[in-house]
Design a protein around this motif. Structure first.
Motif, PDB file in Angstrom:
ATOM      1  N   ILE A  75       5.841 -14.777 -62.221  1.00  7.62           N
ATOM      2  CA  ILE A  75       7.130 -14.116 -62.010  1.00  7.62           C
ATOM      3  C   ILE A  75       8.239 -14.927 -62.682  1.00  7.62           C
ATOM      4  O   ILE A  75       8.309 -16.148 -62.533  1.00  7.62           O
ATOM      5  CB  ILE A  75       7.425 -13.962 -60.502  1.00  7.62           C
ATOM      6  CG1 ILE A  75       6.390 -13.046 -59.868  1.00  7.62           C
ATOM      7  CG2 ILE A  75       8.833 -13.416 -60.278  1.00  7.62           C
ATOM      8  CD1 ILE A  75       6.370 -11.647 -60.429  1.00  7.62           C
ATOM      9  N   ARG A  76       9.106 -14.240 -63.417  1.00  6.67           N
ATOM     10  CA  ARG A  76      10.216 -14.913 -64.103  1.00  6.67           C
ATOM     11  C   ARG A  76      11.436 -14.923 -63.184  1.00  6.67           C
ATOM     12  O   ARG A  76      11.926 -13.867 -62.774  1.00  6.67           O
ATOM     13  CB  ARG A  76      10.535 -14.197 -65.417  1.00  6.67           C
ATOM     14  CG  ARG A  76       9.362 -14.194 -66.393  1.00  6.67           C
ATOM     15  CD  ARG A  76       9.728 -13.525 -67.714  1.00  6.67           C
ATOM     16  NE  ARG A  76      10.147 -12.134 -67.554  1.00  6.67           N
ATOM     17  CZ  ARG A  76       9.312 -11.098 -67.460  1.00  6.67           C
ATOM     18  NH1 ARG A  76       7.990 -11.300 -67.513  1.00  6.67           N
ATOM     19  NH2 ARG A  76       9.790  -9.861 -67.331  1.00  6.67           N
ATOM     20  N   VAL A  77      11.897 -16.135 -62.864  1.00  6.54           N
ATOM     21  CA  VAL A  77      13.038 -16.327 -61.959  1.00  6.54           C
ATOM     22  C   VAL A  77      14.185 -16.968 -62.733  1.00  6.54           C
ATOM     23  O   VAL A  77      13.986 -17.974 -63.414  1.00  6.54           O
ATOM     24  CB  VAL A  77      12.662 -17.210 -60.756  1.00  6.54           C
ATOM     25  CG1 VAL A  77      13.884 -17.450 -59.864  1.00  6.54           C
ATOM     26  CG2 VAL A  77      11.536 -16.571 -59.951  1.00  6.54           C
ATOM     27  N   ALA A 107       6.060 -19.520 -60.342  1.00 10.69           N
ATOM     28  CA  ALA A 107       7.150 -18.853 -61.052  1.00 10.69           C
ATOM     29  C   ALA A 107       7.469 -19.558 -62.364  1.00 10.69           C
ATOM     30  O   ALA A 107       7.319 -20.778 -62.489  1.00 10.69           O
ATOM     31  CB  ALA A 107       8.398 -18.801 -60.178  1.00 10.69           C
ATOM     32  N   LYS A 108       7.929 -18.779 -63.321  1.00  9.97           N
ATOM     33  CA  LYS A 108       8.485 -19.310 -64.569  1.00  9.97           C
ATOM     34  C   LYS A 108       9.987 -19.351 -64.369  1.00  9.97           C
ATOM     35  O   LYS A 108      10.648 -18.319 -64.364  1.00  9.97           O
ATOM     36  CB  LYS A 108       8.102 -18.413 -65.749  1.00  9.97           C
ATOM     37  CG  LYS A 108       8.609 -18.915 -67.091  1.00  9.97           C
ATOM     38  CD  LYS A 108       8.019 -20.268 -67.461  1.00  9.97           C
ATOM     39  CE  LYS A 108       8.464 -20.707 -68.854  1.00  9.97           C
ATOM     40  NZ  LYS A 108       7.984 -22.066 -69.195  1.00  9.97           N
ATOM     41  N   HIS A 115      14.489 -12.958 -69.582  1.00  7.74           N
ATOM     42  CA  HIS A 115      14.200 -11.637 -68.996  1.00  7.74           C
ATOM     43  C   HIS A 115      13.654 -11.753 -67.564  1.00  7.74           C
ATOM     44  O   HIS A 115      12.517 -11.382 -67.281  1.00  7.74           O
ATOM     45  CB  HIS A 115      13.227 -10.863 -69.889  1.00  7.74           C
ATOM     46  CG  HIS A 115      13.829 -10.496 -71.212  1.00  7.74           C
ATOM     47  ND1 HIS A 115      14.501  -9.310 -71.419  1.00  7.74           N
ATOM     48  CD2 HIS A 115      13.889 -11.181 -72.390  1.00  7.74           C
ATOM     49  CE1 HIS A 115      14.946  -9.273 -72.664  1.00  7.74           C
ATOM     50  NE2 HIS A 115      14.586 -10.388 -73.284  1.00  7.74           N
ATOM     51  N   PRO A 116      14.513 -12.241 -66.653  1.00  8.62           N
ATOM     52  CA  PRO A 116      14.048 -12.476 -65.281  1.00  8.62           C
ATOM     53  C   PRO A 116      13.735 -11.192 -64.529  1.00  8.62           C
ATOM     54  O   PRO A 116      14.315 -10.136 -64.780  1.00  8.62           O
ATOM     55  CB  PRO A 116      15.237 -13.192 -64.645  1.00  8.62           C
ATOM     56  CG  PRO A 116      16.417 -12.709 -65.431  1.00  8.62           C
ATOM     57  CD  PRO A 116      15.923 -12.583 -66.836  1.00  8.62           C
ATOM     58  N   GLN A 117      12.818 -11.348 -63.586  1.00 11.29           N
ATOM     59  CA  GLN A 117      12.505 -10.272 -62.639  1.00 11.29           C
ATOM     60  C   GLN A 117      13.196 -10.498 -61.295  1.00 11.29           C
ATOM     61  O   GLN A 117      13.392  -9.556 -60.533  1.00 11.29           O
ATOM     62  CB  GLN A 117      10.989 -10.197 -62.439  1.00 11.29           C
ATOM     63  CG  GLN A 117      10.239  -9.825 -63.715  1.00 11.29           C
ATOM     64  CD  GLN A 117       8.811 -10.307 -63.691  1.00 11.29           C
ATOM     65  OE1 GLN A 117       8.534 -11.510 -63.796  1.00 11.29           O
ATOM     66  NE2 GLN A 117       7.876  -9.374 -63.543  1.00 11.29           N
ATOM     67  N   VAL A 118      13.530 -11.762 -61.004  1.00 12.56           N
ATOM     68  CA  VAL A 118      14.198 -12.120 -59.749  1.00 12.56           C
ATOM     69  C   VAL A 118      15.342 -13.085 -60.078  1.00 12.56           C
ATOM     70  O   VAL A 118      15.193 -13.966 -60.926  1.00 12.56           O
ATOM     71  CB  VAL A 118      13.230 -12.776 -58.751  1.00 12.56           C
ATOM     72  CG1 VAL A 118      13.959 -13.131 -57.452  1.00 12.56           C
ATOM     73  CG2 VAL A 118      12.043 -11.848 -58.447  1.00 12.56           C
ATOM     74  N   LEU A 119      16.476 -12.908 -59.395  1.00 13.80           N
ATOM     75  CA  LEU A 119      17.639 -13.775 -59.594  1.00 13.80           C
ATOM     76  C   LEU A 119      17.900 -14.637 -58.366  1.00 13.80           C
ATOM     77  O   LEU A 119      17.687 -14.199 -57.227  1.00 13.80           O
ATOM     78  CB  LEU A 119      18.903 -12.940 -59.829  1.00 13.80           C
ATOM     79  CG  LEU A 119      18.915 -11.854 -60.897  1.00 13.80           C
ATOM     80  CD1 LEU A 119      20.280 -11.177 -60.887  1.00 13.80           C
ATOM     81  CD2 LEU A 119      18.591 -12.438 -62.260  1.00 13.80           C
ATOM     82  N   ILE A 120      18.391 -15.852 -58.609  1.00 18.73           N
ATOM     83  CA  ILE A 120      19.062 -16.636 -57.573  1.00 18.73           C
ATOM     84  C   ILE A 120      20.436 -16.953 -58.137  1.00 18.73           C
ATOM     85  O   ILE A 120      20.572 -17.670 -59.130  1.00 18.73           O
ATOM     86  CB  ILE A 120      18.302 -17.930 -57.225  1.00 18.73           C
ATOM     87  CG1 ILE A 120      16.990 -17.598 -56.528  1.00 18.73           C
ATOM     88  CG2 ILE A 120      19.167 -18.828 -56.334  1.00 18.73           C
ATOM     89  CD1 ILE A 120      16.183 -18.817 -56.115  1.00 18.73           C
ATOM     90  N   LEU A 166      13.795  -6.906 -60.325  1.00 17.52           N
ATOM     91  CA  LEU A 166      13.371  -6.371 -59.027  1.00 17.52           C
ATOM     92  C   LEU A 166      14.462  -6.542 -57.984  1.00 17.52           C
ATOM     93  O   LEU A 166      14.639  -5.706 -57.096  1.00 17.52           O
ATOM     94  CB  LEU A 166      12.104  -7.091 -58.557  1.00 17.52           C
ATOM     95  CG  LEU A 166      10.811  -6.819 -59.315  1.00 17.52           C
ATOM     96  CD1 LEU A 166       9.715  -7.751 -58.815  1.00 17.52           C
ATOM     97  CD2 LEU A 166      10.394  -5.367 -59.131  1.00 17.52           C
ATOM     98  N   GLY A 167      15.179  -7.657 -58.070  1.00 22.75           N
ATOM     99  CA  GLY A 167      16.225  -7.957 -57.098  1.00 22.75           C
ATOM    100  C   GLY A 167      16.549  -9.428 -57.145  1.00 22.75           C
ATOM    101  O   GLY A 167      16.101 -10.157 -58.027  1.00 22.75           O
ATOM    102  N   GLY A 168      17.346  -9.860 -56.196  1.00 25.04           N
ATOM    103  CA  GLY A 168      17.735 -11.262 -56.195  1.00 25.04           C
ATOM    104  C   GLY A 168      18.359 -11.672 -54.885  1.00 25.04           C
ATOM    105  O   GLY A 168      18.424 -10.894 -53.918  1.00 25.04           O
ATOM    106  N   ALA A 169      18.827 -12.910 -54.867  1.00 25.97           N
ATOM    107  CA  ALA A 169      19.436 -13.485 -53.673  1.00 25.97           C
ATOM    108  C   ALA A 169      20.731 -14.181 -54.074  1.00 25.97           C
ATOM    109  O   ALA A 169      20.770 -14.891 -55.080  1.00 25.97           O
ATOM    110  CB  ALA A 169      18.480 -14.475 -53.006  1.00 25.97           C
ATOM    111  N   GLU A 170      21.784 -13.960 -53.300  1.00 24.68           N
ATOM    112  CA  GLU A 170      23.088 -14.566 -53.580  1.00 24.68           C
ATOM    113  C   GLU A 170      23.399 -15.621 -52.527  1.00 24.68           C
ATOM    114  O   GLU A 170      23.264 -15.381 -51.328  1.00 24.68           O
ATOM    115  CB  GLU A 170      24.172 -13.489 -53.610  1.00 24.68           C
ATOM    116  CG  GLU A 170      25.599 -14.010 -53.652  1.00 24.68           C
ATOM    117  CD  GLU A 170      25.885 -14.926 -54.838  1.00 24.68           C
ATOM    118  OE1 GLU A 170      26.416 -16.032 -54.617  1.00 24.68           O
ATOM    119  OE2 GLU A 170      25.581 -14.528 -55.983  1.00 24.68           O
ATOM    120  N   GLU A 171      23.859 -16.766 -53.002  1.00 25.24           N
ATOM    121  CA  GLU A 171      24.023 -17.953 -52.170  1.00 25.24           C
ATOM    122  C   GLU A 171      25.354 -18.035 -51.444  1.00 25.24           C
ATOM    123  O   GLU A 171      25.428 -18.594 -50.350  1.00 25.24           O
ATOM    124  CB  GLU A 171      23.849 -19.198 -53.054  1.00 25.24           C
ATOM    125  CG  GLU A 171      24.126 -20.536 -52.381  1.00 25.24           C
ATOM    126  CD  GLU A 171      23.060 -20.960 -51.395  1.00 25.24           C
ATOM    127  OE1 GLU A 171      23.303 -21.909 -50.639  1.00 25.24           O
ATOM    128  OE2 GLU A 171      21.975 -20.336 -51.378  1.00 25.24           O
TER     129      GLU A 171
END
Length: 417
Positions: free
Chosen positions: A45-47, A69-70, A118-123, A145-150
């Motif tokens: 998974i690309r993060v 994860a990559k 080209h991420p699939q998931v964000l932080i 796909l989606g992500g998380a915000e800090e």
């Protein structure tokens, strides 16, 4: 795609020591790392991460990498990136694009390099990655796909997109998790802000009048620590409920323009712009210190401060003096950026242990459920919040009580008498 863009790879040994130090004080994340290493749930998974690039966040990147994860990472603030930590991550094979004191152009380039993976998931921390994916790099949003915000600022930006029906992928608000704001925002911000101010100024806090503008969870932590250091604390708020809370917590509450004439140290913690402007500067006493603990450097209006000043000079590392025409001197810390990170090391490792455990588990949740989620901002699922709390208690050697079956039935059945 370049593997890394950093200042100096030869700094990696010093960065490695920093990461190893925080790792030894992050037991919750260590448990998750062991699980990730065993099961490799993020394999392939690309993060993409845009977050304050220092030792604790570097360890989070390593935990995600351990799960398969990559990872590609950049900073979320030009003055919080630590070049030795960036070098240590690059040495470990993580794609790093960041350096300390990046210009606005360089900062934007680094964000784009991260998204070039080209991420699939964000932080995200502040919403800069999400912003690019909703503007200049909108064509890539379909891959996410989606992500998380800090942080609060980023969540505000995401909720604005959601209200307008423009959010292109689901995001989890880690900032609104109980194990985040009750500890990170309150205790983490409270301690790290004062650590940054005191190490930068080398001045006493006791006896001074501290004006805290914003009484959210971060502002509560800053005010609480100021009180503990012996300061006299004034709170400025726009929310009437929070203003009453501040009053009942024992603080004076007043408008910012009135407080401007009384304060020795001003700390903005609102997430909004133009919190301190010309009308405030004109009332401040000689020697007043201005610091920001909000995400972006817009809370203290620096262009206005410069316009009303006759000179501007650096008098100490991370301290600029703005001299007024009447001889008064106002001192701005860390260029108006996050004082706890731009002039310090950020929150304590034990605090960020919980926040980054939430991040790691939220990434896993997005991977498992992202395709079923709507394009909206979600809270962290309660089971993730509770698991992080339980792991933290376990690491502290603390055991708590649990309901008996009879007690559980009593509080969940309206017929019980």
């Amino acid at each position: 795609m370049l593997d890394y863009v950093i200042r100096d790879i030869d700094l990696y040994e010093q960065g490695r020591l920093k990461i190893d130090w925080v790792r030894s004080h992050m037991p919750v994340l260590n448990v998750i790392r062991k699980e990730f290493e065993k099961n490799r749930p993020l394999q392939g998974i690309r993060v993409a991460m845009s977050i304050h690039l220092e030792a604790k966040t570097a360890y989070l990147a390593e935990v995600l990498s351990a799960g398969g994860a990559k990872v590609a990472i950049t900073g979320s603030n030009p003055l919080s990136t630590q070049d030795d930590v960036a070098a240590a991550l690059a040495q470990e094979g993580i794609n790093v694009y960041a350096w300390y004191a990046a210009t606005a152009e360089e900062y934007n380039k680094h964000l784009r390099l991260v998204l070039g993976n080209h991420p699939q998931v964000l932080i995200d921390d502040g919403g800069d990655l999400a912003h690019l994916l909703h503007t200049d790099l909108r064509e890539q949003a379909g891959e996410v796909l989606g992500g998380a915000e800090e942080t609060t600022t980023g969540v505000l930006r995401l909720r604005a997109l959601e209200r307008n029906g423009q959010l292109l992928f689901p995001m989890i608000s880690v900032n609104d998790a109980l194990c985040k704001y009750l500890f990170d925002n309150r205790y983490g911000t409270g301690e790290s802000v004062w650590s940054g101010i005191m190490r930068t100024t080398n001045l006493v806090t006791a006896g001074k009048t501290v004006v805290v503008i914003g009484y959210g969870w971060c502002g509560k932590g800053v005010a609480m620590r100021a009180k503990g250091l012996g300061a006299k604390v004034i709170i400025c708020e726009i929310d009437p409920v929070k203003a009453i809370e501040a009053f009942m917590d024992g603080f004076r509450v007043m408008q910012a323009e009135q407080a401007a004439a009384e304060g020795d140290i001003f700390i903005t913690v609102t997430g909004c712009m133009d919190v301190l402007v010309t009308r405030h500067y004109q009332r401040m006493k000689d020697g007043a210190i201005l610091a920001n603990a909000g995400h972006f450097d817009v809370e203290i209006n620096i262009p206005e401060l410069e316009r009303v000043s006759v000179s501007r000079r650096t008098v100490r590392k991370n301290i600029e003096e703005f001299k007024q025409s009447d001889g008064r001197r106002l001192y701005l810390l860390a260029e108006g950026r996050l004082v706890n990170l731009a002039a310090g090391d950020g929150h304590p490792a034990e605090i960020m242990d919980m926040s980054f455990a939430l991040q790691a588990l939220s990434v896993l949740y997005i991977l498992q459920h992202g395709r079923q989620l709507n394009k909206k901002v979600y809270n962290v699922p309660p089971e993730i919040d509770n698991r992080v709390a339980e792991l933290k208690l376990s690491s502290l050697g603390i055991q708590i009580d649990h309901l008996t079956s009879e007690q559980f039935k009593y509080i969940n059945d309206w017929r019980c008498e």
